[in-house]
Design a protein around this motif. Structure first.
Motif, PDB file in Angstrom:
ATOM      1  N   LYS A  43     -14.822  27.591 -11.868  1.00  0.00           N
ATOM      2  CA  LYS A  43     -14.456  27.332 -10.597  1.00  0.00           C
ATOM      3  C   LYS A  43     -13.868  25.642 -10.704  1.00  0.00           C
ATOM      4  CE  LYS A  43     -18.379  29.985  -8.451  1.00  0.00           C
ATOM      5  NZ  LYS A  43     -19.481  29.825  -7.802  1.00  0.00           N
ATOM      6  N   CYS A  44     -12.928  25.628 -11.666  1.00  0.00           N
ATOM      7  CA  CYS A  44     -12.681  24.144 -11.938  1.00  0.00           C
ATOM      8  C   CYS A  44     -11.785  23.580 -10.783  1.00  0.00           C
ATOM      9  CB  CYS A  44     -11.733  24.143 -13.016  1.00  0.00           C
ATOM     10  SG  CYS A  44     -11.144  22.596 -13.546  1.00  0.00           S
ATOM     11  N   PHE A  45     -10.789  24.822 -10.271  1.00  0.00           N
ATOM     12  CA  PHE A  45      -9.757  24.274  -9.321  1.00  0.00           C
ATOM     13  C   PHE A  45     -10.466  24.037  -7.966  1.00  0.00           C
ATOM     14  CE2 PHE A  45      -6.728  25.202  -5.739  1.00  0.00           C
ATOM     15  CZ  PHE A  45      -5.822  24.081  -5.986  1.00  0.00           C
ATOM     16  N   ARG A  46     -11.600  24.963  -7.636  1.00  0.00           N
ATOM     17  CA  ARG A  46     -12.136  24.577  -6.435  1.00  0.00           C
ATOM     18  C   ARG A  46     -13.063  23.409  -6.458  1.00  0.00           C
ATOM     19  NH1 ARG A  46     -17.349  28.609  -4.172  1.00  0.00           N
ATOM     20  NH2 ARG A  46     -17.929  26.684  -2.511  1.00  0.00           N
ATOM     21  N   LEU A 103      -1.246  14.786 -13.604  1.00  0.00           N
ATOM     22  CA  LEU A 103      -2.331  14.262 -13.567  1.00  0.00           C
ATOM     23  C   LEU A 103      -3.630  15.167 -13.356  1.00  0.00           C
ATOM     24  CD1 LEU A 103      -1.326  11.567 -10.706  1.00  0.00           C
ATOM     25  CD2 LEU A 103      -1.497  11.300 -13.069  1.00  0.00           C
ATOM     26  N   TRP A 104      -3.369  16.292 -13.076  1.00  0.00           N
ATOM     27  CA  TRP A 104      -4.622  17.234 -13.039  1.00  0.00           C
ATOM     28  C   TRP A 104      -4.610  18.770 -13.449  1.00  0.00           C
ATOM     29  CZ3 TRP A 104      -3.788  21.710  -9.920  1.00  0.00           C
ATOM     30  CH2 TRP A 104      -2.639  21.575  -9.195  1.00  0.00           C
ATOM     31  N   LEU A 105      -3.574  19.004 -13.983  1.00  0.00           N
ATOM     32  CA  LEU A 105      -3.349  20.336 -14.508  1.00  0.00           C
ATOM     33  C   LEU A 105      -2.600  20.241 -16.112  1.00  0.00           C
ATOM     34  CD1 LEU A 105      -3.323  23.348 -13.593  1.00  0.00           C
ATOM     35  CD2 LEU A 105      -0.933  23.212 -12.910  1.00  0.00           C
ATOM     36  N   LEU A 106      -3.527  20.432 -16.910  1.00  0.00           N
ATOM     37  CA  LEU A 106      -3.212  19.988 -18.429  1.00  0.00           C
ATOM     38  C   LEU A 106      -2.997  21.257 -19.068  1.00  0.00           C
ATOM     39  CD1 LEU A 106      -5.697  17.222 -19.182  1.00  0.00           C
ATOM     40  CD2 LEU A 106      -3.219  17.100 -17.789  1.00  0.00           C
ATOM     41  N   ALA A 128     -14.998  11.064  -8.051  1.00  0.00           N
ATOM     42  CA  ALA A 128     -14.855  11.308  -9.666  1.00  0.00           C
ATOM     43  C   ALA A 128     -14.293  12.612  -9.833  1.00  0.00           C
ATOM     44  CB  ALA A 128     -15.885  10.800 -10.253  1.00  0.00           C
ATOM     45  N   SER A 129     -15.154  13.567  -9.067  1.00  0.00           N
ATOM     46  CA  SER A 129     -15.150  14.930  -9.341  1.00  0.00           C
ATOM     47  C   SER A 129     -13.788  15.517  -9.137  1.00  0.00           C
ATOM     48  CB  SER A 129     -16.045  15.842  -8.606  1.00  0.00           C
ATOM     49  OG  SER A 129     -15.595  15.510  -6.969  1.00  0.00           O
ATOM     50  N   TRP A 130     -12.658  14.702  -8.288  1.00  0.00           N
ATOM     51  CA  TRP A 130     -11.307  15.274  -8.126  1.00  0.00           C
ATOM     52  C   TRP A 130     -10.554  14.704  -9.241  1.00  0.00           C
ATOM     53  CZ3 TRP A 130      -6.832  12.759  -8.163  1.00  0.00           C
ATOM     54  CH2 TRP A 130      -5.627  13.676  -7.604  1.00  0.00           C
ATOM     55  N   LEU A 131     -10.900  13.968 -10.226  1.00  0.00           N
ATOM     56  CA  LEU A 131      -9.933  13.439 -11.164  1.00  0.00           C
ATOM     57  C   LEU A 131     -10.371  14.375 -12.309  1.00  0.00           C
ATOM     58  CD1 LEU A 131     -10.554   9.410 -10.960  1.00  0.00           C
ATOM     59  CD2 LEU A 131      -8.627  11.039 -10.243  1.00  0.00           C
ATOM     60  N   GLN A 132     -11.167  15.196 -12.508  1.00  0.00           N
ATOM     61  CA  GLN A 132     -11.257  16.125 -13.711  1.00  0.00           C
ATOM     62  C   GLN A 132      -9.982  16.805 -13.623  1.00  0.00           C
ATOM     63  OE1 GLN A 132     -14.495  18.720 -12.315  1.00  0.00           O
ATOM     64  NE2 GLN A 132     -13.167  20.237 -11.307  1.00  0.00           N
ATOM     65  N   THR A 133      -9.704  17.528 -14.957  1.00  0.00           N
ATOM     66  CA  THR A 133      -8.599  18.190 -14.954  1.00  0.00           C
ATOM     67  C   THR A 133      -8.822  19.567 -15.328  1.00  0.00           C
ATOM     68  OG1 THR A 133      -8.539  17.832 -17.516  1.00  0.00           O
ATOM     69  CG2 THR A 133      -7.234  16.351 -16.125  1.00  0.00           C
ATOM     70  N   CYS A 134      -8.021  20.474 -15.108  1.00  0.00           N
ATOM     71  CA  CYS A 134      -8.268  21.921 -15.173  1.00  0.00           C
ATOM     72  C   CYS A 134      -7.191  22.359 -16.168  1.00  0.00           C
ATOM     73  CB  CYS A 134      -7.923  22.432 -13.920  1.00  0.00           C
ATOM     74  SG  CYS A 134      -9.327  22.173 -12.665  1.00  0.00           S
ATOM     75  N   LYS A 135      -7.531  23.563 -16.798  1.00  0.00           N
ATOM     76  CA  LYS A 135      -6.583  24.007 -17.694  1.00  0.00           C
ATOM     77  C   LYS A 135      -5.481  24.773 -17.164  1.00  0.00           C
ATOM     78  CE  LYS A 135     -10.270  24.869 -21.254  1.00  0.00           C
ATOM     79  NZ  LYS A 135     -10.736  26.073 -22.054  1.00  0.00           N
ATOM     80  N   ARG A 136      -4.255  24.426 -17.246  1.00  0.00           N
ATOM     81  CA  ARG A 136      -3.127  25.174 -16.855  1.00  0.00           C
ATOM     82  C   ARG A 136      -3.203  26.649 -17.338  1.00  0.00           C
ATOM     83  NH1 ARG A 136       1.857  22.765 -15.539  1.00  0.00           N
ATOM     84  NH2 ARG A 136       3.524  24.154 -15.211  1.00  0.00           N
ATOM     85  N   SER A 137      -3.764  27.151 -18.339  1.00  0.00           N
ATOM     86  CA  SER A 137      -3.673  28.395 -18.852  1.00  0.00           C
ATOM     87  C   SER A 137      -4.714  29.138 -17.821  1.00  0.00           C
ATOM     88  CB  SER A 137      -4.101  28.510 -20.265  1.00  0.00           C
ATOM     89  OG  SER A 137      -5.171  27.996 -20.363  1.00  0.00           O
ATOM     90  N   SER A 138      -5.971  28.394 -17.398  1.00  0.00           N
ATOM     91  CA  SER A 138      -6.947  29.109 -16.618  1.00  0.00           C
ATOM     92  C   SER A 138      -7.536  28.116 -15.598  1.00  0.00           C
ATOM     93  CB  SER A 138      -8.085  29.851 -17.562  1.00  0.00           C
ATOM     94  OG  SER A 138      -8.324  28.740 -18.451  1.00  0.00           O
TER      95      SER A 138
END
Length: 243
Positions: free
Chosen positions: A33-36, A240-243, A18-28
């Motif tokens: 440590k979202c992308f990590r 799917l992951w970079l919003l 489930a942790s992989w399915l979190q999205t990260c902000k495209r701007s940051s």
């Protein structure tokens, strides 16, 4: 929504943490440590392989060939290793991962406690003035391997769906090894006395040998992983992951 994309999303919901399915902000994307966390969460599923979407397992990692061409210094060798089967990549720990869209960089670092390698070898030359000639089977164990991967990326639209994906344009790999054990069979046409001497010398001077071979190995690994990671990212539309 395209039928293939629906299948893709269902597969990842089933197979990825489930942790992989979190999205990260495209701007940051690296905020908190979202992308990590995203990379860390997805890595085990990718390492195990997801055949439904064409991602092959990293375990074992199969490499056709790594060439060696070192013609100066303490090591003069020509030849290489073929049909490498590497076990242990799936046990990697993600030490860092960052995505910088403005600079077009995607970098990550992995720690691997142990890699076991079996392969064929064909080598001729000298190591610290000692001759080394042979071809045959090789078994190798590497402990405490630290790998850093630095890439230059671009954003492409996937041909079939038009979805945006990350494409790796350039890649550089560096690694450090804590310890190495190696055994080369059929050295000097089967001369067991000379072979035992060379294998003992290689193991006693493992760090020096790896240091001499590192430039060739890093270039070879970068070439291999370039294609491997582009295949992975081609299955991961950014929407799917970079919003």
């Amino acid at each position: 929504m395209e039928p293939n994309l629906i299948i893709f999303e269902r597969i990842f919901i089933l197979l990825c943490p489930a942790s992989w399915l979190q999205t990260c902000k495209r701007s940051s994307p690296n905020e908190n440590k979202c992308f990590r966390k995203l990379f860390e969460g997805c890595f085990p599923a990718l390492a195990a392989g997801i055949p439904e979407i064409g991602v092959k397992s990293f375990e074992p990692l199969n490499i056709d060939q790594v060439s060696v061409s070192k013609g100066s210094g303490n090591l003069v060798l020509a030849g290489g290793f073929q049909n490498l089967v590497i076990r242990g990549p799936s046990n990697a720990t993600v030490r860092s991962a960052s995505l910088d869209l403005a600079r077009r960089q995607l970098n990550f670092e992995l720690e691997l406690p142990r890699l076991r390698i079996r392969a064929k070898y064909n080598l001729k030359g000298n190591i610290l003035l000692l001759p080394l000639v042979g071809n045959g089977d090789v078994a190798m164990a590497l402990k405490n391997v630290h790998t850093a991967v630095y890439t230059k990326i671009s954003l492409h639209n996937e041909t079939q769906t038009g979805d945006e994906i990350i494409h790796i344009d350039e890649m550089k790999v560096s690694f450090q090894v804590g310890a190495m054990r190696i055994h080369l069979k059929n050295l000097f046409n089967g001369n067991e006395i000379l072979a035992a001497s060379i294998n003992a010398f290689l193991n006693q001077n493992g760090n020096e040998v790896i240091a001499e071979l590192r430039p060739d190995l890093e270039l070879g690994l970068a070439d291999i992983f370039h294609g491997l990671w582009n295949n992975v990212f081609s299955k991961m539309p950014t929407k799917l992951w970079l919003l």
